[in-house]
Scaffold this motif. Structure first.
Motif, mmCIF file in Angstrom:
data_model
loop_
_atom_site.group_PDB
_atom_site.id
_atom_site.type_symbol
_atom_site.label_atom_id
_atom_site.label_comp_id
_atom_site.label_asym_id
_atom_site.label_seq_id
_atom_site.Cartn_x
_atom_site.Cartn_y
_atom_site.Cartn_z
ATOM 1 N N GLU A 1 -11.613 47.239 80.381
ATOM 2 C CA GLU A 1 -10.797 48.514 80.141
ATOM 3 C C GLU A 1 -10.880 48.625 78.524
ATOM 4 O OE1 GLU A 1 -6.885 48.027 81.535
ATOM 5 O OE2 GLU A 1 -7.330 47.792 83.737
ATOM 6 N N PRO A 2 -10.600 49.879 78.117
ATOM 7 C CA PRO A 2 -10.643 50.331 76.566
ATOM 8 C C PRO A 2 -9.361 49.596 75.806
ATOM 9 C CG PRO A 2 -10.114 52.365 77.971
ATOM 10 C CD PRO A 2 -10.451 51.020 78.789
ATOM 11 N N ASP A 3 -9.787 49.017 74.721
ATOM 12 C CA ASP A 3 -8.631 48.327 73.762
ATOM 13 C C ASP A 3 -8.259 49.411 72.839
ATOM 14 O OD1 ASP A 3 -8.781 45.852 75.193
ATOM 15 O OD2 ASP A 3 -10.342 45.282 74.224
ATOM 16 N N ASP A 4 -8.249 50.487 73.120
ATOM 17 C CA ASP A 4 -7.728 51.622 72.111
ATOM 18 C C ASP A 4 -6.204 51.402 72.056
ATOM 19 O OD1 ASP A 4 -10.083 52.726 72.309
ATOM 20 O OD2 ASP A 4 -9.807 54.479 73.786
ATOM 21 N N GLU A 5 -5.943 51.655 70.635
ATOM 22 C CA GLU A 5 -4.459 51.540 70.278
ATOM 23 C C GLU A 5 -3.579 52.484 71.081
ATOM 24 O OE1 GLU A 5 -1.448 49.686 68.063
ATOM 25 O OE2 GLU A 5 -3.596 49.066 68.042
ATOM 26 N N ILE A 6 -2.567 51.806 71.265
ATOM 27 C CA ILE A 6 -1.624 52.742 72.421
ATOM 28 C C ILE A 6 -0.789 53.789 71.312
ATOM 29 C CG2 ILE A 6 0.669 52.819 73.324
ATOM 30 C CD1 ILE A 6 -0.100 50.101 74.494
ATOM 31 N N ILE A 7 -0.993 54.862 71.505
ATOM 32 C CA ILE A 7 -0.429 55.922 70.598
ATOM 33 C C ILE A 7 0.932 56.319 71.113
ATOM 34 C CG2 ILE A 7 -0.753 58.389 69.987
ATOM 35 C CD1 ILE A 7 -3.880 57.938 70.273
ATOM 36 N N GLU A 8 2.002 56.171 70.411
ATOM 37 C CA GLU A 8 3.257 56.259 70.748
ATOM 38 C C GLU A 8 3.672 58.024 70.664
ATOM 39 O OE1 GLU A 8 6.393 53.985 68.946
ATOM 40 O OE2 GLU A 8 5.120 51.986 68.864
ATOM 41 N N SER A 9 4.467 58.321 71.571
ATOM 42 C CA SER A 9 4.824 59.555 71.700
ATOM 43 C C SER A 9 5.987 59.798 70.791
ATOM 44 C CB SER A 9 5.351 59.760 73.156
ATOM 45 O OG SER A 9 6.355 59.115 73.502
ATOM 46 N N ASP A 10 6.244 61.042 70.328
ATOM 47 C CA ASP A 10 7.225 61.367 69.435
ATOM 48 C C ASP A 10 8.554 61.142 70.265
ATOM 49 O OD1 ASP A 10 5.595 62.015 67.555
ATOM 50 O OD2 ASP A 10 5.493 64.158 67.970
ATOM 51 N N ILE A 11 9.860 61.071 69.302
ATOM 52 C CA ILE A 11 11.292 60.740 69.880
ATOM 53 C C ILE A 11 11.913 62.178 69.600
ATOM 54 C CG2 ILE A 11 13.065 59.442 70.102
ATOM 55 C CD1 ILE A 11 11.649 57.284 68.888
ATOM 56 N N GLU A 12 12.365 62.941 70.428
ATOM 57 C CA GLU A 12 13.294 63.867 70.118
ATOM 58 C C GLU A 12 14.919 63.437 69.747
ATOM 59 O OE1 GLU A 12 13.356 66.680 73.409
ATOM 60 O OE2 GLU A 12 11.103 66.990 73.560
ATOM 61 N N LEU A 13 14.924 63.489 68.549
ATOM 62 C CA LEU A 13 16.076 63.037 67.989
ATOM 63 C C LEU A 13 16.999 64.484 67.598
ATOM 64 C CD1 LEU A 13 14.786 60.197 65.839
ATOM 65 C CD2 LEU A 13 15.867 60.239 67.997
ATOM 66 N N GLU A 14 18.347 64.255 67.716
ATOM 67 C CA GLU A 14 18.985 65.156 66.896
ATOM 68 C C GLU A 14 20.120 65.066 65.647
ATOM 69 O OE1 GLU A 14 21.795 66.192 70.271
ATOM 70 O OE2 GLU A 14 20.097 66.767 71.790
ATOM 71 N N GLY A 15 20.337 65.886 65.072
ATOM 72 C CA GLY A 15 21.034 65.616 63.878
ATOM 73 C C GLY A 15 20.226 65.734 62.627
ATOM 74 N N GLU A 16 20.957 66.239 61.332
ATOM 75 C CA GLU A 16 20.348 66.888 60.346
ATOM 76 C C GLU A 16 20.123 65.725 59.407
ATOM 77 O OE1 GLU A 16 22.503 70.033 58.547
ATOM 78 O OE2 GLU A 16 22.105 71.368 60.153
ATOM 79 N N THR A 17 19.011 65.662 58.698
ATOM 80 C CA THR A 17 18.741 64.476 57.590
ATOM 81 C C THR A 17 18.442 65.353 56.399
ATOM 82 O OG1 THR A 17 16.476 64.653 58.271
ATOM 83 C CG2 THR A 17 17.801 62.797 59.237
ATOM 84 N N VAL A 18 18.503 64.617 55.208
ATOM 85 C CA VAL A 18 18.281 65.317 53.869
ATOM 86 C C VAL A 18 17.013 64.348 53.342
ATOM 87 C CG1 VAL A 18 20.557 65.774 53.635
ATOM 88 C CG2 VAL A 18 19.750 63.521 52.697
ATOM 89 N N GLU A 19 16.383 65.104 52.199
ATOM 90 C CA GLU A 19 15.237 64.483 51.792
ATOM 91 C C GLU A 19 15.780 63.277 50.730
ATOM 92 O OE1 GLU A 19 12.062 65.057 51.680
ATOM 93 O OE2 GLU A 19 12.255 66.326 53.324
ATOM 94 N N PRO A 20 15.213 62.346 50.621
ATOM 95 C CA PRO A 20 15.507 61.111 49.862
ATOM 96 C C PRO A 20 15.477 61.259 48.405
ATOM 97 C CG PRO A 20 13.441 61.003 50.680
ATOM 98 C CD PRO A 20 13.847 61.783 51.311
ATOM 99 N N ASP A 21 16.694 60.823 47.816
ATOM 100 C CA ASP A 21 16.814 61.115 46.384
ATOM 101 C C ASP A 21 15.917 60.018 45.783
ATOM 102 O OD1 ASP A 21 18.859 59.709 47.546
ATOM 103 O OD2 ASP A 21 19.751 59.178 45.596
ATOM 104 N N ASN A 22 14.902 60.456 44.885
ATOM 105 C CA ASN A 22 14.063 59.521 44.147
ATOM 106 C C ASN A 22 14.355 59.368 42.596
ATOM 107 O OD1 ASN A 22 12.684 58.783 46.516
ATOM 108 N ND2 ASN A 22 11.762 60.720 46.312
ATOM 109 N N GLU A 23 15.555 59.696 42.397
ATOM 110 C CA GLU A 23 16.195 59.573 40.768
ATOM 111 C C GLU A 23 16.190 58.200 40.427
ATOM 112 O OE1 GLU A 23 19.811 61.851 40.546
ATOM 113 O OE2 GLU A 23 18.867 63.730 41.176
ATOM 114 N N PRO A 24 15.959 57.938 39.111
ATOM 115 C CA PRO A 24 16.360 56.379 38.604
ATOM 116 C C PRO A 24 17.615 56.069 38.960
ATOM 117 C CG PRO A 24 15.425 57.999 36.766
ATOM 118 C CD PRO A 24 15.847 58.943 37.993
#
Length: 405
Positions: A85-108
């Motif tokens: 059987e092929p040993d291809d890497e298992i590709i995970e499906s996307d998870i449908e998540l709810e809720g808002e997120t923000v961009e990470p702050d990368n300040e010092p």
């Protein structure tokens, strides 16, 4: 030989000629092997699904052992390895998540206090004054000003978990979750039971979409000091955390199953290789036992070109009364006249052919090898008397030759 027995034999041969599929019966494997050892070419219908022709065309009975090994390997084949059987890497499906997120702050990173500094009462009081100014700035919506005052308070009293926790909540209002996480972690290092620290870090983690870590911190904050804001955030965080957990378990299970299947295929491959090696060794042993004077060419003294050739039996068992086979005075090449009086020349072979136990025994390589050994040298019968598989067969055949049922 009696005319009725001869007619029965002729009828059997005729039936095999008209319907070769009769030879696919496992109980007639010895007869089919006998024909093949003489160079007979049998049609595919003479073999069962799990069988294959020996393809001995052009091979003599005294075939060279190395040639025979190559022949059987080529035509009977080796055990087929398990399908890969092929040993291809298992590709995970996307998870449908709810809720808002923000961009990470990368300040010092913001200024942090020195926890090794000894805090005087004067500094504690000054820190409280700075904190009061920060609270006032927060009420006015001046978050930058609040950060400045809280930073001043932290530098004056770096041992206060409350100061770090309060500044973390301001960073959350400013949508700077990484800065809030740094302050909340500092608060928890000072006071591991800081509900404010767990709450601020849990909310900040949820803003970054780190749902499982956020749920863990928020549950801890809820145990220490529950409030409605914690419960409200948990209602948004927990569903996503559960989805992620189930997703991870699913693919962990799939990976484990794939590894187990791979290990099983490897086990089956090794088993198939071992079985192939065993079959090859067994065939080599059988071919060595068949060659001189045994039964592969039939009961010695005659062959079976095209049937059961012999004297008085066109294509039949040669014998004494059956020229070339079981002679009346003994059994040259078979059970010779070491037995007093030899074997009678009017042996009724139908008693053997019609005995299902003997027919089944003839398909057993161990029994056939023993019979061949005794036929080469009747004195060898003694060494097989202790074999519970071989001894009864020899005794039964002796009974048949002696006129028993």
């Amino acid at each position: 030989m009696e005319a009725t027995k001869l007619n029965e034999l002729k009828l059997f041969i005729e039936q095999c000629r008209n319907s070769p599929a009769l030879l696919s019966d496992p109980s007639l494997a010895f007869f089919r092997d006998y024909l093949e050892s003489l160079g007979a070419k049998l049609p595919p219908s003479a073999y069962g699904k799990a069988q294959s022709p020996r393809s001995r065309e052009g091979k003599s009975e005294m075939i060279d052992e190395s040639d025979e090994d190559v022949d059987e390997d080529d035509f009977e084949g080796k055990a087929a390895p398990p399908e890969e059987e092929p040993d291809d890497e298992i590709i995970e499906s996307d998870i449908e998540l709810e809720g808002e997120t923000v961009e990470p702050d990368n300040e010092p990173p913001q200024k942090m206090g020195d926890p090794t500094v000894e805090v005087t009462e004067e500094n504690r009081d000054a820190a409280q004054v700075a904190k009061g100014k920060a609270i006032e700035a927060i009420s006015e919506g001046n978050f930058d000003g609040a950060i400045e005052h809280l930073t001043e308070a932290i530098l004056l009293n770096p041992t206060s978990a409350i100061m770090y926790g309060t500044r973390a909540t301001v960073y959350i209002k400013m949508k700077k979750p990484n800065a809030a996480i740094r302050d909340a972690t500092a608060a928890l290092e000072i006071n591991p039971d800081s509900a404010k620290g767990y709450k601020a870090r849990g909310i900040a983690l949820s803003m970054l979409g780190q749902w499982e870590e956020a749920a863990k911190d928020l549950h801890m904050a809820s145990k220490l000091d529950y409030d409605e804001e914690i419960g409200s955030v948990l209602k948004k965080v927990e569903p996503n955390a559960h989805k992620i957990e189930e997703h991870r378990r699913k693919y962990d299970r799939l990976r484990k199953e794939r590894e187990e299947a791979k290990a099983e295929r490897e086990r089956q491959r090794r088993k198939a290789e071992a079985q192939a090696a065993y079959e090859k060794a067994k065939k080599k042993e059988q071919s060595s036992a068949r060659k001189p004077g045994g039964m592969p060419g039939g009961f010695p003294g005659g062959g079976m070109p095209g049937g059961f050739p012999g004297g008085g039996m066109p294509g039949g068992f040669p014998g004494g009364g059956m020229p070339g086979g079981f002679p009346g005075g003994g059994m040259p090449g078979g059970f010779p006249g070491a037995m007093p009086g030899g074997m009678p020349g009017n042996i009724d072979m139908s008693k053997i052919l019609n005995d299902p136990e003997l027919m089944a025994a003839f398909s057993d390589p161990e029994i056939m090898a023993a019979l061949q050994d005794v036929m080469k040298n009747p004195a060898n019968i003694a060494k097989h008397q202790a074999n519970p598989k071989v001894a009864p067969v020899i005794a039964k055949m002796m009974g048949k030759f002696a006129g028993g049922k």
